[in-house]
Design a protein around this motif. Structure first.
Motif, PDB file in Angstrom:
ATOM      1  N   ALA A 158       0.894  -1.231  -0.012  1.00 58.17           N
ATOM      2  CA  ALA A 158       0.086  -0.084   0.118  1.00 58.17           C
ATOM      3  C   ALA A 158       0.843   1.237   0.145  1.00 58.17           C
ATOM      4  O   ALA A 158       1.742   1.509   1.136  1.00 58.17           O
ATOM      5  CB  ALA A 158      -0.907  -0.034   1.257  1.00 58.17           C
ATOM      6  N   PRO A 159       0.812   1.987  -0.963  1.00 58.13           N
ATOM      7  CA  PRO A 159       1.638   3.224  -1.071  1.00 58.13           C
ATOM      8  C   PRO A 159       1.228   4.566  -0.018  1.00 58.13           C
ATOM      9  O   PRO A 159       1.010   5.687  -0.551  1.00 58.13           O
ATOM     10  CB  PRO A 159       1.516   3.772  -2.589  1.00 58.13           C
ATOM     11  N   ASP A 160       0.854   4.154   1.122  1.00 63.82           N
ATOM     12  CA  ASP A 160       0.351   5.112   1.898  1.00 63.82           C
ATOM     13  C   ASP A 160       1.410   5.578   2.945  1.00 63.82           C
ATOM     14  O   ASP A 160       1.159   6.698   3.909  1.00 63.82           O
ATOM     15  CB  ASP A 160      -0.643   4.536   3.018  1.00 63.82           C
ATOM     16  N   ASN A 161       2.935   5.391   2.841  1.00 62.66           N
ATOM     17  CA  ASN A 161       3.835   5.943   3.352  1.00 62.66           C
ATOM     18  C   ASN A 161       4.959   6.395   2.404  1.00 62.66           C
ATOM     19  O   ASN A 161       5.583   5.388   2.047  1.00 62.66           O
ATOM     20  CB  ASN A 161       4.226   5.245   4.576  1.00 62.66           C
ATOM     21  N   ARG A 221      13.776  13.622   9.710  1.00 61.18           N
ATOM     22  CA  ARG A 221      13.434  12.204  10.127  1.00 61.18           C
ATOM     23  C   ARG A 221      12.665  11.494   9.113  1.00 61.18           C
ATOM     24  O   ARG A 221      12.875   9.947   8.921  1.00 61.18           O
ATOM     25  CB  ARG A 221      12.425  12.262  11.402  1.00 61.18           C
ATOM     26  N   GLN A 222      11.394  12.016   8.292  1.00 61.15           N
ATOM     27  CA  GLN A 222      10.991  11.258   7.468  1.00 61.15           C
ATOM     28  C   GLN A 222      11.916  10.839   6.235  1.00 61.15           C
ATOM     29  O   GLN A 222      11.823   9.859   5.735  1.00 61.15           O
ATOM     30  CB  GLN A 222       9.752  11.947   6.915  1.00 61.15           C
ATOM     31  N   ILE A 223      12.708  11.742   5.958  1.00 66.75           N
ATOM     32  CA  ILE A 223      13.702  11.517   4.737  1.00 66.75           C
ATOM     33  C   ILE A 223      14.545  10.234   5.145  1.00 66.75           C
ATOM     34  O   ILE A 223      14.789   9.256   4.406  1.00 66.75           O
ATOM     35  CB  ILE A 223      14.508  12.710   4.361  1.00 66.75           C
ATOM     36  N   GLU A 224      15.071  10.377   6.425  1.00 67.66           N
ATOM     37  CA  GLU A 224      15.953   9.407   6.777  1.00 67.66           C
ATOM     38  C   GLU A 224      15.414   8.049   6.863  1.00 67.66           C
ATOM     39  O   GLU A 224      16.060   6.798   7.019  1.00 67.66           O
ATOM     40  CB  GLU A 224      16.827   9.739   8.153  1.00 67.66           C
ATOM     41  N   PHE A 229      11.988   5.863  -2.239  1.00 62.59           N
ATOM     42  CA  PHE A 229      10.652   6.563  -2.286  1.00 62.59           C
ATOM     43  C   PHE A 229       9.750   6.190  -1.103  1.00 62.59           C
ATOM     44  O   PHE A 229       9.046   6.887  -0.486  1.00 62.59           O
ATOM     45  CB  PHE A 229      10.012   6.225  -3.620  1.00 62.59           C
ATOM     46  N   PHE A 230       9.308   4.876  -1.219  1.00 60.02           N
ATOM     47  CA  PHE A 230       8.524   4.255   0.215  1.00 60.02           C
ATOM     48  C   PHE A 230       9.551   3.681   1.058  1.00 60.02           C
ATOM     49  O   PHE A 230       9.947   2.437   0.807  1.00 60.02           O
ATOM     50  CB  PHE A 230       7.580   3.048  -0.778  1.00 60.02           C
ATOM     51  N   PRO A 231       9.616   4.188   2.321  1.00 63.94           N
ATOM     52  CA  PRO A 231      10.542   3.809   3.245  1.00 63.94           C
ATOM     53  C   PRO A 231      10.225   2.305   3.867  1.00 63.94           C
ATOM     54  O   PRO A 231      11.256   1.496   4.035  1.00 63.94           O
ATOM     55  CB  PRO A 231      10.425   4.641   4.278  1.00 63.94           C
ATOM     56  N   GLU A 232       9.160   1.876   3.703  1.00 61.65           N
ATOM     57  CA  GLU A 232       8.801   0.541   4.201  1.00 61.65           C
ATOM     58  C   GLU A 232       8.470  -0.647   3.035  1.00 61.65           C
ATOM     59  O   GLU A 232       8.245  -1.696   3.545  1.00 61.65           O
ATOM     60  CB  GLU A 232       7.208   0.643   5.153  1.00 61.65           C
ATOM     61  N   ALA A 233       8.656  -0.210   1.887  1.00 61.38           N
ATOM     62  CA  ALA A 233       8.309  -1.126   0.948  1.00 61.38           C
ATOM     63  C   ALA A 233       9.818  -1.575   0.263  1.00 61.38           C
ATOM     64  O   ALA A 233      10.345  -0.942  -0.596  1.00 61.38           O
ATOM     65  CB  ALA A 233       7.837  -0.406  -0.284  1.00 61.38           C
ATOM     66  N   LEU A 287       3.925   7.519 -10.650  1.00 61.28           N
ATOM     67  CA  LEU A 287       4.647   6.295 -10.706  1.00 61.28           C
ATOM     68  C   LEU A 287       4.710   5.719 -11.880  1.00 61.28           C
ATOM     69  O   LEU A 287       4.380   4.489 -12.488  1.00 61.28           O
ATOM     70  CB  LEU A 287       3.670   5.482  -9.785  1.00 61.28           C
ATOM     71  N   GLY A 288       5.801   6.179 -12.680  1.00 60.03           N
ATOM     72  CA  GLY A 288       6.181   5.560 -13.942  1.00 60.03           C
ATOM     73  C   GLY A 288       4.990   5.445 -14.819  1.00 60.03           C
ATOM     74  O   GLY A 288       4.237   6.262 -15.160  1.00 60.03           O
TER      75      GLY A 288
END
Length: 312
Positions: A32-35, A64-67, A77-81, A289-290
């Motif tokens: 899910a692209p929610d973050n 913090r979000q960037i890191e 792009f998606f930190p958790e994916a 997204l491409g």
């Protein structure tokens, strides 16, 4: 905000985007692209300076979000994916933003720049669309084992963002631009000279996104200004008046970066007139997204670019 159309008529909340793609396009992102962290990277790169006192906390929040999206010397792009590989666009924008806000030491700037240079395109006789040595969107080197290969892709706006960071690192270290930087600038120049920018790029649907990122190169580098300035000035002079506040803000900032003053007063008045009663400007798509028709934008991002245009 996300939308399946470039006009942002219909929007979906990020948590519903995966379901929308499965239902409407029979495509599944696998997450899910929610973050996403790219908006934070853009925001830190374009925050008006100096910030008012009540907004002094914003750089730390954005950092913090960037890191959260950093993977070694690359950014996702998606930190958790983990199945979505880090890319050069995120890495370049994050690196330059953190460094210019004095939140990244020079040693890391050099490291990230070296990593970006490793994403140069190979010479493939069967792929005439690929510019050899110019930076690609993805490293595609198999370093992230959980991420499937993304293929050899180049995007002129991404090249502008990467070249900005490479030039920033070169300026700080006193190095001259190498063959990767020169090939990347050649790609940017040819994209501008050919007029292909008018159709947008794979990841950026608006031509004004390209003009804006290219003008930042001219502001940073006299060599880029000499190579791109004449054609960029002509593009601004002949550009139609944008209908959306985001495109208008990008065009105003492009002209500002190039030192133009003609028509700026009218453009600024037009942009101010589009402000909403709550002080913001409406959401418009900035990137996508491409090949999948999923567009990203927000009132926050449009408002940020509008503030940059009104208060250069």
């Amino acid at each position: 905000m996300l939308s399946p159309d470039a006009d942002f008529r219909d929007t979906v909340i990020p948590a519903e985007a995966r379901r929308h793609l499965r239902r409407g396009l029979s495509a599944d992102l696998g997450f899910a692209p929610d973050n996403e962290a790219f908006t934070a990277m853009l925001a830190l790169a374009h925050l008006p300076r100096p910030l008012p006192e009540r907004a002094r906390h914003l750089p730390a929040v954005l950092a913090r979000q960037i890191e959260s999206g950093r993977w070694h010397d690359r950014y996702r792009f998606f930190p958790e994916a983990r199945q979505f590989a880090a890319d050069t666009d995120c890495t370049a924008v994050a690196t330059a933003a953190l460094y210019e806000c004095r939140m990244l030491p020079r040693t890391r700037l050099r490291r990230h720049a070296r990593e970006l240079r490793r994403a140069y395109a190979p010479a493939l006789p069967h792929d005439q669309a690929l510019r050899p040595l110019a930076v690609m969107v993805y490293w595609d080197d198999g370093a992230e084992h959980q991420a499937p290969p993304r293929g050899h892709k180049q995007d002129a706006v991404v090249c502008c963002n990467v070249l900005y960071t490479l030039l920033l690192a070169d300026t700080e270290t006193g190095h001259e631009t190498d063959s990767v930087g020169r090939a990347t600038l050649d790609l940017v120049h040819d994209h501008l000279a050919s007029g292909r920018y008018l159709s947008g790029t794979r990841y950026y649907p608006s031509p004004y996104a390209f003009l804006h990122t290219a003008s930042r190169l001219c502001r940073l580098s006299p060599a880029c200004a000499e190579r791109l300035g004449t054609r960029l000035n002509h593009a601004c002079d002949t550009a139609d008046s944008p209908r959306t506040p985001l495109d208008l803000a990008l065009l105003i900032t492009t002209a500002e970066n190039l030192g133009q003053t003609q028509r700026q007063g009218r453009r600024l008045n037009d942009l101010a007139a589009l402000q909403l009663p709550d002080g913001s400007w409406p959401a418009q798509p900035y990137f996508r997204l491409g090949r999948r028709p999923l567009y990203f934008g927000s009132t926050h991002l449009t408002t940020l670019f509008a503030l940059c245009a009104l208060h250069p």
